[in-house]
Design a protein around this motif. Structure first.
Motif, PDB file in Angstrom:
ATOM      1  N   LEU A 295      17.408  -0.693  13.541  1.00  0.00           N
ATOM      2  CA  LEU A 295      16.102  -1.140  12.891  1.00  0.00           C
ATOM      3  C   LEU A 295      14.893  -1.150  13.764  1.00  0.00           C
ATOM      4  O   LEU A 295      15.862  -1.301  14.655  1.00  0.00           O
ATOM      5  CB  LEU A 295      16.066  -2.884  12.277  1.00  0.00           C
ATOM      6  CG  LEU A 295      16.179  -3.320  11.226  1.00  0.00           C
ATOM      7  CD1 LEU A 295      16.593  -4.559  10.702  1.00  0.00           C
ATOM      8  CD2 LEU A 295      16.140  -2.565   9.681  1.00  0.00           C
ATOM      9  N   ILE A 296      13.947  -0.413  12.928  1.00  0.00           N
ATOM     10  CA  ILE A 296      13.230   0.402  14.082  1.00  0.00           C
ATOM     11  C   ILE A 296      11.164  -0.703  13.477  1.00  0.00           C
ATOM     12  O   ILE A 296      11.821  -1.368  11.877  1.00  0.00           O
ATOM     13  CB  ILE A 296      13.075   1.246  14.004  1.00  0.00           C
ATOM     14  CG1 ILE A 296      12.223   2.586  13.132  1.00  0.00           C
ATOM     15  CG2 ILE A 296      13.695   2.249  15.026  1.00  0.00           C
ATOM     16  CD1 ILE A 296      11.885   3.755  12.825  1.00  0.00           C
ATOM     17  N   SER A 297      10.444  -0.912  14.177  1.00  0.00           N
ATOM     18  CA  SER A 297       9.271  -1.123  13.571  1.00  0.00           C
ATOM     19  C   SER A 297       8.364   0.272  13.805  1.00  0.00           C
ATOM     20  O   SER A 297       8.497   1.211  14.583  1.00  0.00           O
ATOM     21  CB  SER A 297       8.321  -1.678  14.293  1.00  0.00           C
ATOM     22  OG  SER A 297       9.060  -3.000  14.359  1.00  0.00           O
ATOM     23  N   TYR A 298       7.236   1.092  12.109  1.00  0.00           N
ATOM     24  CA  TYR A 298       6.583   2.201  12.449  1.00  0.00           C
ATOM     25  C   TYR A 298       5.526   1.695  11.733  1.00  0.00           C
ATOM     26  O   TYR A 298       6.627   1.004  10.514  1.00  0.00           O
ATOM     27  CB  TYR A 298       8.026   2.827  11.604  1.00  0.00           C
ATOM     28  CG  TYR A 298       7.532   4.488  11.864  1.00  0.00           C
ATOM     29  CD1 TYR A 298       8.083   5.257  12.973  1.00  0.00           C
ATOM     30  CD2 TYR A 298       7.220   4.590  10.430  1.00  0.00           C
ATOM     31  CE1 TYR A 298       7.448   6.455  12.754  1.00  0.00           C
ATOM     32  CE2 TYR A 298       6.934   6.081  10.431  1.00  0.00           C
ATOM     33  CZ  TYR A 298       7.317   6.747  11.855  1.00  0.00           C
ATOM     34  OH  TYR A 298       7.119   8.638  11.431  1.00  0.00           O
ATOM     35  N   GLU A 299       4.645   2.251  11.542  1.00  0.00           N
ATOM     36  CA  GLU A 299       3.445   2.389  11.462  1.00  0.00           C
ATOM     37  C   GLU A 299       3.326   0.328  10.213  1.00  0.00           C
ATOM     38  O   GLU A 299       3.578   0.789   9.507  1.00  0.00           O
ATOM     39  CB  GLU A 299       3.439   3.402  10.231  1.00  0.00           C
ATOM     40  CG  GLU A 299       3.183   4.586  10.273  1.00  0.00           C
ATOM     41  CD  GLU A 299       2.978   5.562   9.420  1.00  0.00           C
ATOM     42  OE1 GLU A 299       3.254   5.550   8.442  1.00  0.00           O
ATOM     43  OE2 GLU A 299       2.719   6.297  10.158  1.00  0.00           O
ATOM     44  N   GLY A 300       3.691  -0.053  11.232  1.00  0.00           N
ATOM     45  CA  GLY A 300       3.545  -1.875  10.886  1.00  0.00           C
ATOM     46  C   GLY A 300       4.022  -2.582   9.886  1.00  0.00           C
ATOM     47  O   GLY A 300       4.643  -3.422   9.408  1.00  0.00           O
ATOM     48  N   LYS A 301       5.545  -1.657   9.680  1.00  0.00           N
ATOM     49  CA  LYS A 301       6.534  -2.321   8.915  1.00  0.00           C
ATOM     50  C   LYS A 301       7.837  -1.845   9.393  1.00  0.00           C
ATOM     51  O   LYS A 301       8.384  -1.616  10.347  1.00  0.00           O
ATOM     52  CB  LYS A 301       6.685  -1.239   7.811  1.00  0.00           C
ATOM     53  CG  LYS A 301       5.294  -1.099   6.745  1.00  0.00           C
ATOM     54  CD  LYS A 301       5.961  -1.122   5.648  1.00  0.00           C
ATOM     55  CE  LYS A 301       6.084  -2.528   5.034  1.00  0.00           C
ATOM     56  NZ  LYS A 301       6.194  -2.466   3.054  1.00  0.00           N
TER      57      LYS A 301
END
Length: 467
Positions: free
Chosen positions: A258-264
């Motif tokens: 899991l990553i955080s990407y562009e606020g999601k």
């Protein structure tokens, strides 16, 4: 060119009588997305490590209510769904993988049914079990499920979609070229769970029963049991989607993270990683967690997103060669749907919730004294002090379940084992104990028998003289 290809394919698919209109349109939409080249490449610089708000530590979850009535209320909002489309072919079995015997004569499916039964019995709840089959496992599963007719558990089965394999060089559906047997078709990955749940009518049935969440897991993951702490948290926080992740070990470096990407919050799979960053992706330092494929999803949210046709998960192209013909199958993964749901989170769970049986070496672990079986739950032996399981590598002679079982008079004691590597024609007697690091190698053409009662600790065994 792509438009031409799609038009030809669409025309051929229209003539296929074996699948429903829903399946046809689902397949065409997948192919159209694939041909448009909308492969979403991740910009490496935009990737951030998720905070504890996004990937919640399991230990920080509140304890669930201890009151029987409150617990029943929570359970009555839940359905359990097991992915049951896989065959046991890699382990040399025919039929659904979920009917391989795991322990004490019980199959995966037996254990799942016993677990949910004991929950329903204890709390007076009604947690139903759904099995998502593929056309490969459907008929067998229906026969197998008959044996549970007297259990206090509602069992529903439904099929995931059946899509035609595409002949690579002509880009046409294989069945329209005469391959009408099972080999002409494929199930399009577990990302298909959301439309299939809807199209089968099971989603509306669950909603009409007051169910709010479905817990989805692979049928071969013995650790994927109903967890009240997680259910309680999701209901209180109104999270529409939760993915259970667990700390990576060297065995899991290819697993999605899991990553955080562009606020999601988003799932990052190895296939999406630019070549220059693959080693970084595999490192345990930067990406510390991986997806167990234990998912908790809000049912109303599934309905909303499927109706809006909003679940456009990354496409996984899977080229194969079948009977000498190069074919392409396009698949999606359920974990990739996380970015479409509101308030989606990960929960960083203990490793005990991830106990998959993918090979006979995993079977050896769960059949050994490392685990005990109580009420259908496989529990780790407290006598094992090392938090990690031993690593086990068995040679090709042990690959199929039948030959694996035949080579062990009884499964050795491995509570104090660190690693075991077996190669060649090796046979095990009964009541054997293995400790530390053990390597057993039979020379080519030689049958090596480990005698009953042998205790082997930190040893390389290359012949009878080493015993």
């Amino acid at each position: 060119m792509a438009d031409e290809k799609l038009a030809k394919l669409r025309e051929a698919v229209a003539g296929l009588t074996q699948i429903s209109e829903n399946e046809k349109s689902g397949f065409i939409s997948l192919v159209a997305r694939y041909l448009s080249g909308e492969e979403e490449h991740v910009e490496w610089a935009k990737i951030h490590t998720p905070t504890d708000e996004v990937v919640v530590p399991y230990d920080s979850l509140e304890a669930p209510p201890q009151d029987m009535e409150e617990t029943k209320k929570l359970l009555d909002k839940l359905a359990v769904l097991k992915l049951n489309g896989g065959l046991g072919t890699t382990m040399g079995c025919t039929g659904p993988k979920s009917v391989i015997e795991v322990r004490n004569g019980f199959t995966f499916l037996d254990l799942i049914v016993i677990q949910i039964e004991s929950l329903n019995k204890k709390y007076g709840s009604n947690v139903p079990l759904l099995l998502m089959n593929s056309f490969n496992t459907h008929d067998d599963t229906l026969k197998i499920v008959e044996k549970y007719t007297n259990s206090n558990i509602e069992i529903h089965t439904f099929n995931q979609s059946q899509y035609p394999r595409v002949v690579a060089d002509e880009f046409l559906p294989w069945p329209s070229k005469g391959k009408t047997c099972k080999d002409g078709w494929y199930p399009p990955g577990h990302g298909d769970i959301f439309p299939s749940l809807m199209n089968s009518g099971k989603l509306d049935l669950l909603l009409s029963q007051g169910k709010e969440y479905v817990f989805i897991a692979n049928s071969d993951n013995l650790g994927a049991i109903v967890d009240m702490k997680i259910l309680n948290h999701l209901i209180h926080k109104q999270n529409e989607y939760c993915m259970e992740v667990t700390p990576k070990t060297l065995a899991d470096v290819k697993g999605g993270t899991l990553i955080s990407y562009e606020g999601k919050v988003q799932l990052l799979e190895i296939a999406q990683v630019p070549d220059a960053h693959v080693n970084e992706f595999k490192s345990i330092e930067k990406f510390k967690i991986f997806n167990t494929n234990n998912l908790w999803v809000n049912l109303k949210a599934i309905k909303r997103l499927v109706e809006a046709d909003a679940l456009k998960m990354e496409i996984i192209p899977n080229p194969k060669e079948v009977d000498g013909v190069k074919v392409l199958q396009l698949e999606t993964a359920a974990g990739a749907a996380i970015r479409f749901f509101d308030h989606a989170i990960g929960i960083n769970v203990p490793r005990s919730r991830f106990l998959p049986v993918k090979a006979t070496s995993d079977l050896q672990l769960v059949q050994s004294d490392l685990y005990t079986l109580v009420d259908g739950f496989v529990t780790r032996n407290a006598a094992r002090t090392n938090p990690l399981n031993p690593s086990i590598e068995l040679g090709p002679e042990f690959k199929k379940v039948g030959s694996f079982l035949g080579r062990f008079k009884s499964i050795p004691s491995i509570v104090e084992l660190d690693s075991l590597k077996v190669s060649g024609d090796v046979w095990f007697g009964s009541s054997i104990t293995l400790k530390g690091k053990v390597t057993i190698t039979a020379k080519p053409g030689v049958k090596l028998e480990i005698p009953d009662g042998a205790v082997i600790e930190n040893k390389d065994i290359n012949g009878p003289e080493d015993l």
